[in-house]
Write an enzyme that holds these catalytic residues in place. Sequence first.
Site, PDB file in Angstrom:
ATOM      1  N   ASP A 179       1.042  -1.301   0.207  1.00  0.00           N
ATOM      2  CA  ASP A 179      -0.204   0.429   0.287  1.00  0.00           C
ATOM      3  C   ASP A 179       0.464   1.013  -0.087  1.00  0.00           C
ATOM      4  OD1 ASP A 179      -2.176   1.643  -0.039  1.00  0.00           O
ATOM      5  OD2 ASP A 179      -2.604   1.095   2.711  1.00  0.00           O
ATOM      6  N   TYR A 234      -1.097  -6.797  11.934  1.00  0.00           N
ATOM      7  CA  TYR A 234      -2.264  -6.991  12.185  1.00  0.00           C
ATOM      8  C   TYR A 234      -2.270  -8.864  12.409  1.00  0.00           C
ATOM      9  CZ  TYR A 234      -3.058  -3.509   8.619  1.00  0.00           C
ATOM     10  OH  TYR A 234      -3.081  -2.560   8.305  1.00  0.00           O
ATOM     11  N   PHE A 290       7.261   0.650   7.091  1.00  0.00           N
ATOM     12  CA  PHE A 290       6.482   1.643   7.062  1.00  0.00           C
ATOM     13  C   PHE A 290       7.224   3.025   6.468  1.00  0.00           C
ATOM     14  CE2 PHE A 290       2.613  -0.250   8.276  1.00  0.00           C
ATOM     15  CZ  PHE A 290       1.721  -0.251   7.230  1.00  0.00           C
TER      16      PHE A 290
END
Length: 306
Positions: A233, A278, A295
């Site tokens: 993403d 997650y 990230f």
Amino acid sequence: MKKTIFLMATAAMLMAGALSACNEKNPYPGYEKSQNGLYYQFFSQNEGATPELGNIMEVTIACTANDTTPVIPVVDNVMQLMESQFAGDIFEGLAMMHKGDSAAFIVNIDSTFRYLMGQPQLPEGFSSTDVMRFNVRLKDFYTEEVYARKFADDVKKKNDERAAMMQENHPEETAKAAKQLADYLSKNKIEAQPTASGLYYVMTEPGNGEKPVVGKPVTMHYTGKLLDGTVFDSSVERDVPFQFVLGVGQVIAGWDEGVQLMSKGEKGVLYIPYYLGYGDRQAGDKIVPYSNLIFEVELIDFETFE
């Protein structure tokens, strides 16, 4: 003589009016009426401060029509004290309360449905002659900033408990994930110390030193990757910054913790162990259970409390 008779007659009329007002029957025995038309009754009343506009209130609240039809069941709820939306509304009553008070308020049913519940017409089965009664206990109230910190502390506590349980219940996966993350950092010669939770953060470009605050929106750019380099993403690729409220559980725990370490304009990299991500869940097509995440992040801007 005529003047005396006139004065006596006027006094008599005033007394009659006063007696008539005193004898006017209260349609709700036990209730007092405010200047704005709110009927209220306190069952318990304390002393001290009352909420100010904008304060966050923790209440137990229920509402009925005609004391028989539930409109709002008895619930624990969080409300913000707003300016009155119409004369004699529930917010006037809430502003009268102290911590620990319990009271009942009778309000205009038409205006309550229209202005507070967003319904331009009364639902079927209700009429403008019905009585709408709120029963409220004010448990506590806070400024927005204090409540946001309290809420964020509760979220962090739950996240910590969830992460600890995840590691305890999945020892093999936890050990494997820890080794993968350590090997990645070593292989790429990344020197970083983990936080108490196991999160790693490496700043790549400093900001201006101003830190974001929990409970307020932050605006970020990010690119999310797996340890093998797979991008799953990216707001950068979409050219659309991502906004969320910091510290209240709107994002994964690793984000809520890591972004608080940054300052405005700062860029860096978050290395997030699976239990702060997650967990044992699949997320989309590319994030499998027990995935450590990377990230690349930039804190573009944030709001503060006034």
